[in-house]
Design a protein around this motif. Structure first.
Motif, PDB file in Angstrom:
ATOM      1  N   VAL A  81      91.139  44.822  19.763  1.00  0.00           N
ATOM      2  CA  VAL A  81      89.710  44.484  19.801  1.00  0.00           C
ATOM      3  C   VAL A  81      88.854  45.740  19.633  1.00  0.00           C
ATOM      4  N   VAL A  82      89.169  46.788  20.391  1.00  0.00           N
ATOM      5  CA  VAL A  82      88.240  47.927  20.468  1.00  0.00           C
ATOM      6  C   VAL A  82      88.498  48.975  19.388  1.00  0.00           C
ATOM      7  N   GLU A  87      88.007  39.517  22.806  1.00  0.00           N
ATOM      8  CA  GLU A  87      86.727  40.235  22.817  1.00  0.00           C
ATOM      9  C   GLU A  87      85.739  39.526  23.742  1.00  0.00           C
ATOM     10  N   LEU A 134      86.519  40.426  27.300  1.00  0.00           N
ATOM     11  CA  LEU A 134      86.023  41.776  27.628  1.00  0.00           C
ATOM     12  C   LEU A 134      84.510  41.736  27.893  1.00  0.00           C
ATOM     13  N   ARG A 135      83.824  40.919  27.111  1.00  0.00           N
ATOM     14  CA  ARG A 135      82.376  40.806  27.343  1.00  0.00           C
ATOM     15  C   ARG A 135      82.095  40.001  28.614  1.00  0.00           C
ATOM     16  N   ALA A 169      82.613  44.554  30.371  1.00  0.00           N
ATOM     17  CA  ALA A 169      83.124  45.865  29.974  1.00  0.00           C
ATOM     18  C   ALA A 169      82.334  46.482  28.829  1.00  0.00           C
ATOM     19  N   ASP A 170      81.543  45.681  28.144  1.00  0.00           N
ATOM     20  CA  ASP A 170      80.743  46.240  27.044  1.00  0.00           C
ATOM     21  C   ASP A 170      79.509  46.966  27.572  1.00  0.00           C
ATOM     22  N   ASP A 171      78.873  46.419  28.584  1.00  0.00           N
ATOM     23  CA  ASP A 171      77.642  47.023  29.118  1.00  0.00           C
ATOM     24  C   ASP A 171      77.907  48.074  30.187  1.00  0.00           C
ATOM     25  N   GLU A 203      81.778  53.571  32.585  1.00  0.00           N
ATOM     26  CA  GLU A 203      83.106  53.666  33.185  1.00  0.00           C
ATOM     27  C   GLU A 203      83.044  54.265  34.582  1.00  0.00           C
ATOM     28  N   ARG A 260      86.209  48.957  32.052  1.00  0.00           N
ATOM     29  CA  ARG A 260      85.710  49.908  31.056  1.00  0.00           C
ATOM     30  C   ARG A 260      86.510  51.217  31.116  1.00  0.00           C
ATOM     31  N   TYR A 261      86.793  51.668  32.344  1.00  0.00           N
ATOM     32  CA  TYR A 261      87.487  52.951  32.511  1.00  0.00           C
ATOM     33  C   TYR A 261      88.951  52.834  32.088  1.00  0.00           C
ATOM     34  N   ASN A 314      87.785  52.393  27.706  1.00  0.00           N
ATOM     35  CA  ASN A 314      87.576  53.815  27.426  1.00  0.00           C
ATOM     36  C   ASN A 314      88.884  54.599  27.356  1.00  0.00           C
ATOM     37  N   LEU A 335      89.843  54.115  23.847  1.00  0.00           N
ATOM     38  CA  LEU A 335      88.958  54.831  22.919  1.00  0.00           C
ATOM     39  C   LEU A 335      89.161  56.337  23.004  1.00  0.00           C
TER      40      LEU A 335
END
Lengths: 549, 172
Positions: free
Chosen positions: B48-49, B106, B109-110, B114-116, B119, B130-131, B135, B138
């Motif tokens: 997804v990311v 996805e 995750l939203r 985790a999008d907004d 982390e 997110r962390y 992230n 990423l």
């Protein structure tokens, strides 16, 4: 506070409960502070066969955790002080001057001191910097000249390992080449060079305390790009080099041992009283003491050691301990080009200009220009913020990265009595001691010079065809994290704290090795001068001890 | 662009894990962790990311997870974050996160925010996902040579790519 957050490699610097933190018997010299000044002094004195003990307030960091600290440097969850385990209670402070002073972004506590997170630029001061009052009509003259320090500068370059070249026409005289060749210029340097040629502004290399080839058992730079605040490879010098070297020569390092006060008589220090993590208090006696705690903690310790003999603070008969706090002011301008600029491949600088430095007079401060290799966003850091991912994120990264170009500059500020480090008795640290109060005042000469720096930067960027998108001028300027001036050096005991031999005027067995002894700041990054003065202080300590025995 | 073994080694380094690929590593500590499930979930999240331009995701993600497994605190945090994703996936799709389509993953995750979120390894569920998931993936990608080259930077921060690339022009 980092401990609430954990992971980022779970790097931690908790005290080893089994470590022996009792005082060293029969110590000749007690060095307080394990940064570059303390490490170099300790190494020299241990080399001479002296029994040396180093008391360090912070921890000894595990070198194997440097990659984890690098991760903290990149990830947005961690503030800059988190990288080296900053502790808000231990490191509490007040900022009361006309400008906020972000002290805990400006220092690192532990073995290695602030060289753990420094940039690693190591220029010598210019000759006129030692004679500011006489030559420029402002500031103070140092009680020593460039010639007095020149051999120590050369030795300091060998000690730290400096990569440099003899291509700077504005630098003071040298006696020998740098220990390593300079790093080659960057691609963006070549873009700047065309513009600077048109404007007749000379560019030259930057001396870096960073290995351009293997040196002193440490590797050449491998390009991690996170020099400030952490070099995982060890190619950038930090003071663990000298602290560990001193240990191999017999010195003892006691970490997690913040010195609380210095016990003394009228003429000499008798012992450093330090705390340990088990809640105990110890008393380290020695024949000589070298205070090497930087420009903030050095005056703080002296002020905390006030007594009936010295009611205003130890070694403070002049009343100047803590006064004349200085830092370098940052001035910068940047923008974008309509072509790739290749930024953020490495975290250090390769080109500067000192062309305007010696134009300094009473109205204009000395300044230097820096050509950035890391202007604009780092893509990996950018990727960890925002509400996008996948193809949208990649599109944003490609849009935001690639065409930035920028310049910085450092500007001298004059020593002023109303710029000082004192004690804030309303707030105490984790041991109940009043915290440092940083009262930073800059002055008009520095602020007006920042405008001049900005003008030069704008000319260069205009010539380059850049669209200027940011500028740090007199309003937005901030410190370069170089703490100086708070135990100034001078010949007259009424006008200074230490003499030209770095010994305090008041105490016969106390020397100070630190940027705190600088009478003026110049506009060069201070660590090479700190190292040179540390080597000089070590010589004076040995001379004195030899003459006594 | 294909993620390679070199990228995986670079990611291990950027993630503070040393930079070797020495085979499977069992997580230390006594509490059992379903390592294969963590691996499947991270690979599913990476699909997804990560941008569509990259391939070779599965061995790349598996390799850096292997390094992460040496850090017990991190594994515990990751395990919780994965449970968060699975919990939301079961509520909305009656299946575990890794079993969903890319579009549904996805959305999960939203759903968890985790999008907004910013982390934070010890923060809210959104901040921890997110962390530990978004992230972490990423960071591994964009600190690797291939991830950097996607953006136009062969030696991204965190990758020990030497001191040659900073000297080169864009057409070198």
């Amino acid at each position: 506070m980092s401990w609430d957050r954990a992971p980022a490699g779970s790097a931690a610097s908790g005290a080893d409960g089994d470590a022996d933190r009792t005082p060293v018997a029969n110590a000749d010299v007690c060095v307080i502070g394990a940064g570059p000044a303390g490490g170099i002094v300790a190494d020299r004195l241990a080399e001479a066969g002296r029994e040396v003990v180093i008391l360090e307030a912070g921890p000894r960091f595990d070198p194997d955790e440097r990659l984890a600290r690098q991760e903290r440097a990149i990830r947005p969850a961690y503030d800059r002080p988190d990288v080296w385990d900053g502790d808000p209670e231990r490191d509490a402070y007040k900022s009361t001057g006309e400008r906020f002073y972000p002290l805990n972004h400006a220092r690192a506590r532990g073995v290695g001191g602030s060289t753990l997170h420094w940039q690693g630029m190591v220029m010598r001061l210019h000759e006129d910097d030692f004679d500011s009052a006489s030559v420029r009509g402002v500031g103070a003259d140092w009680p020593i000249d460039y010639a007095d320090l020149q051999p120590y500068y050369a030795a300091a370059e060998r000690e730290l390992g400096v990569a440099g070249a003899a291509d700077n026409p504005f630098a003071p005289p040298r006696e020998e080449p740098h220990p390593m060749p300079a790093f080659p210029p960057s691609y963006s340097d070549s873009l700047f060079a065309a513009a600077c040629d048109e404007l007749e502004i000379a560019m030259h290399s930057v001396p870096n305390a960073r290995n351009s080839e293997g040196y002193d058992g440490r590797s050449a730079c491998v390009g991690y790009g996170t020099c400030q605040p952490v070099c995982p490879s060890g190619a950038k010098y930090d003071a663990t080099v000298h602290v560990e070297r001193a240990e191999r020569k017999g010195a003892t390092v006691i970490d997690h041992a913040p010195v609380q006060r210095l016990e003394h008589g009228p003429d000499a220090i008798e012992a450093a009283v330090y705390a340990t993590p088990d809640g105990e208090s110890h008393r380290q006696s020695a024949d000589a003491f070298v205070i090497a705690c930087g420009g903030v903690e050095t005056p703080r310790l002296l002020l905390l050691s006030a007594s009936s003999h010295y009611p205003d603070g130890l070694a403070n008969s002049s009343g100047l301990v803590g006064r004349y706090f200085m830092d370098h002011l940052f001035a910068g301008t940047g923008g974008v080009l309509d072509e790739p600029t290749r930024q953020n491949h490495v975290g250090f600088l390769t080109s500067e200009s000192h062309q305007f430095y010696d134009e300094a007079d009473a109205e204009q401060a000395p300044f230097k220009l820096e050509f950035f290799n890391y202007d604009g966003p780092s893509p990996v850091e950018l990727a960890l913020t925002g509400d996008d991912w996948g193809d949208d994120l990649l599109e944003r990264l490609r849009s935001d990265y690639g065409s930035h170009i920028g310049m910085g500059g450092l500007v001298e500020q004059l020593p002023r009595e109303d710029s000082y480090v004192g004690l804030d008795h309303s707030t105490t640290d984790d041991h109940g001691n009043p915290v440092p109060n940083v009262h930073w005042t800059v002055g008009d000469r520095a602020l007006e010079t920042i405008e001049r720096v900005n003008e030069v930067q704008e000319r260069i960027l205009d010539e380059l065809g850049a669209e200027i998108t940011w500028q740090v001028g007199p309003e937005g300027t901030g410190p370069a994290y170089h703490h100086m001036g708070t135990t100034r050096m001078g010949s007259a005991p009424t006008e200074s704290v230490v003499g030209p031999d770095l010994r305090t005027h008041d105490l016969e067995n106390c020397w100070i090795a630190s940027s705190s002894v600088f009478p003026t700041a110049g506009a060069m990054n201070p660590t090479l001068t700190i190292a040179a003065l540390a080597l000089k202080a070590a010589d004076h300590v040995l001379e004195t001890m030899s003459s006594i025995r | 662009m294909e993620l390679t073994r070199r990228d995986a080694v670079a990611a291990l380094s950027a993630l503070g894990l040393g930079g070797t690929l020495a085979g499977c590593v069992a997580p230390p500590g006594s509490e059992p962790v379903a390592v294969e499930h963590l691996r499947e979930t991270l690979i599913a999240a990476a699909e997804v990311v990560y941008p569509s331009a990259v391939s070779g995701i599965e061995p790349f993600v598996a390799a850096f997870l292997e390094g992460r497994l040496a850090d017990r605190a991190h594994v515990a945090g990751l395990d919780e974050a994965v449970a968060e994703l699975d919990g939301n996936a079961r509520v909305w799709y009656d299946a575990e996160f890794a079993a969903l389509s890319v579009a549904d993953r996805e959305q999960v995750l939203r759903n968890v925010g985790a999008d907004d979120a910013d982390e934070d390894p010890s923060g809210t569920a959104s901040e921890r996902v997110r962390y530990y998931v978004v992230n972490d993936l990423l960071l591994a990608l964009y600190a690797s040579p291939t991830g950097g080259e996607l953006v136009g930077l062969e030696n991204p921060q965190g990758h020990a790519g030497g001191i040659g690339t900073y000297q080169r022009g864009p057409n070198a």
